[in-house]
Design an enzyme around this catalytic site. Structure first.
Site, PDB file in Angstrom:
ATOM      1  N   LYS A 112       0.857  -1.178   0.000  1.00  0.00           N
ATOM      2  CA  LYS A 112       0.000   0.000   0.000  1.00  0.00           C
ATOM      3  C   LYS A 112       0.897   1.233   0.000  1.00  0.00           C
ATOM      4  O   LYS A 112       1.684   1.443   0.919  1.00  0.00           O
ATOM      5  CB  LYS A 112      -0.914   0.031   1.226  1.00  0.00           C
ATOM      6  CG  LYS A 112      -1.812   1.274   1.249  1.00  0.00           C
ATOM      7  CD  LYS A 112      -2.429   1.518   2.602  1.00  0.00           C
ATOM      8  CE  LYS A 112      -3.029   2.914   2.627  1.00  0.00           C
ATOM      9  NZ  LYS A 112      -3.482   3.302   3.983  1.00  0.00           N
ATOM     10  N   GLY A 173      -7.734   9.377  10.214  1.00  0.00           N
ATOM     11  CA  GLY A 173      -7.981   9.429  11.648  1.00  0.00           C
ATOM     12  C   GLY A 173      -8.994  10.450  12.099  1.00  0.00           C
ATOM     13  O   GLY A 173      -9.222  10.617  13.295  1.00  0.00           O
ATOM     14  N   ALA A 199      -9.414   5.901   4.780  1.00  0.00           N
ATOM     15  CA  ALA A 199      -9.242   7.055   5.681  1.00  0.00           C
ATOM     16  C   ALA A 199     -10.535   7.845   5.853  1.00  0.00           C
ATOM     17  O   ALA A 199     -11.254   8.109   4.893  1.00  0.00           O
ATOM     18  CB  ALA A 199      -8.137   7.983   5.204  1.00  0.00           C
ATOM     19  N   GLY A 200     -10.804   8.196   7.105  1.00  0.00           N
ATOM     20  CA  GLY A 200     -11.906   9.089   7.422  1.00  0.00           C
ATOM     21  C   GLY A 200     -13.150   8.426   7.965  1.00  0.00           C
ATOM     22  O   GLY A 200     -14.050   9.097   8.468  1.00  0.00           O
ATOM     23  N   ASN A 221      -8.588   1.949  10.244  1.00  0.00           N
ATOM     24  CA  ASN A 221      -7.782   1.598  11.410  1.00  0.00           C
ATOM     25  C   ASN A 221      -8.304   2.323  12.649  1.00  0.00           C
ATOM     26  O   ASN A 221      -8.802   1.725  13.584  1.00  0.00           O
ATOM     27  CB  ASN A 221      -6.311   1.924  11.162  1.00  0.00           C
ATOM     28  CG  ASN A 221      -5.386   1.450  12.272  1.00  0.00           C
ATOM     29  OD1 ASN A 221      -4.194   1.647  12.202  1.00  0.00           O
ATOM     30  ND2 ASN A 221      -5.899   0.813  13.316  1.00  0.00           N
ATOM     31  N   THR A 222      -8.219   3.671  12.637  1.00  0.00           N
ATOM     32  CA  THR A 222      -8.558   4.448  13.829  1.00  0.00           C
ATOM     33  C   THR A 222      -9.998   4.226  14.274  1.00  0.00           C
ATOM     34  O   THR A 222     -10.277   4.183  15.478  1.00  0.00           O
ATOM     35  CB  THR A 222      -8.322   5.948  13.570  1.00  0.00           C
ATOM     36  OG1 THR A 222      -7.002   6.137  13.066  1.00  0.00           O
ATOM     37  CG2 THR A 222      -8.486   6.750  14.850  1.00  0.00           C
TER      38      THR A 222
END
Length: 270
Positions: A112, A173, A199-200, A221-222
């Protein structure tokens, strides 16, 4: 009388295909920000994910032999370990990191790519991303690339040979959800490779929306790691991705300005 279709079987026969490999799960997860490796293991298992991203600059997968390794809890014979170039701010750093990952993972070439351009927003440096992607593809890497939600750039990255394009929904995040669904739709409509929101995402409804738009998958992830109960949130995300995908495949009803009765009056006797 013909037999009714097996709805469950129809829904399950819908693999995500990246670089010629089939995956049952369309949820990809990160491995950072957890309290410890045990929490990482529990959340990853609850997510049902088969692809796990690893920030090579922040996570030990063998480059530090005397320290605990992520591979102890997420073994490569069970998961596809997807090394990423998080923390790289130049094309040269990202390329070097991918080369190191290939050595550590016995020649595996799926990576990635992300080349960041700003420390505050973590938005990608598109010029450097294009440069790194072109070099890595020429070197035989199978590149899944993090980018903005610009449809022109997404198409350019596909044309360079990236095996998947991963536009952001919002800053990494941030948990803000999909800020520009119209651009995501444009990217999807013009793509011939998998498009995954990266993301987001903040909660399960964000993941479902991404899938309902027609995305091939979601990487997060976050949203999981920062939840009060990461394993429970991972389970929620798994269900949201599956439900959103099924809704997309089913085809939603058209939007209407005015009401339409659930029980039509046409043909009634009184």
């Amino acid at each position: 009388m013909s037999a009714l279709p097996d709805i469950a079987a129809t829904a399950n026969h819908d693999p995500l295909i990246i670089a010629g490999v089939e995956y049952r799960s369309r949820l990809l997860v990160g491995s950072g920000k957890y309290r410890d490796l045990e929490e990482t293991r529990r959340a990853t298992e609850a997510s049902g994910a088969e692809i796990v991203t690893v920030a090579l600059r922040r996570t030990n997968i063998g480059q530090h032999p005397n320290e605990p390794s992520l591979l102890d809890v997420l073994p490569p014979d069970r998961y596809t370990i997807l090394p990423n170039t998080a923390g790289c701010y130049t094309a040269a750093d990202a390329i070097r990191t991918c080369r190191l990952a290939r050595e550590l993972l016995d020649g595996r070439t799926l990576v990635k790519l992300e080349v960041l351009g700003d420390e505050k927003t973590l938005f990608p440096d598109i010029t450097a991303t294009l440069e790194a992607a072109e070099t890595l593809v020429k070197e035989g890497f199978q590149v899944m690339v993090y980018t903005t939600d610009d449809p022109i750039i997404a198409k350019r990255l596909e044309e360079l040979g990236c095996v998947a394009v991963m536009p952001l929904a919002a800053p990494i995040g941030s948990g803000l959800g999909i800020r520009n669904p119209y651009n995501i739709r444009l990217i999807i409509e013009n793509a011939k490779v998998p498009i995954l929101v990266d993301a987001g995402v903040g909660t399960a409804s964000d993941a479902a929306i991404a899938m309902e738009l027609g995305c091939d998958g979601v990487l997060m992830n976050t949203a999981i790691a920062a939840a009060k109960n990461p394993a429970l949130m991972a389970s929620a995300m798994k269900k949201a991705v599956e439900a959103g995908r099924e809704a997309y495949r089913a085809g939603r009803m058209p939007r209407r300005l005015y009401a339409s009765a659930s029980s039509p009056i046409e043909g009634t006797f009184f």
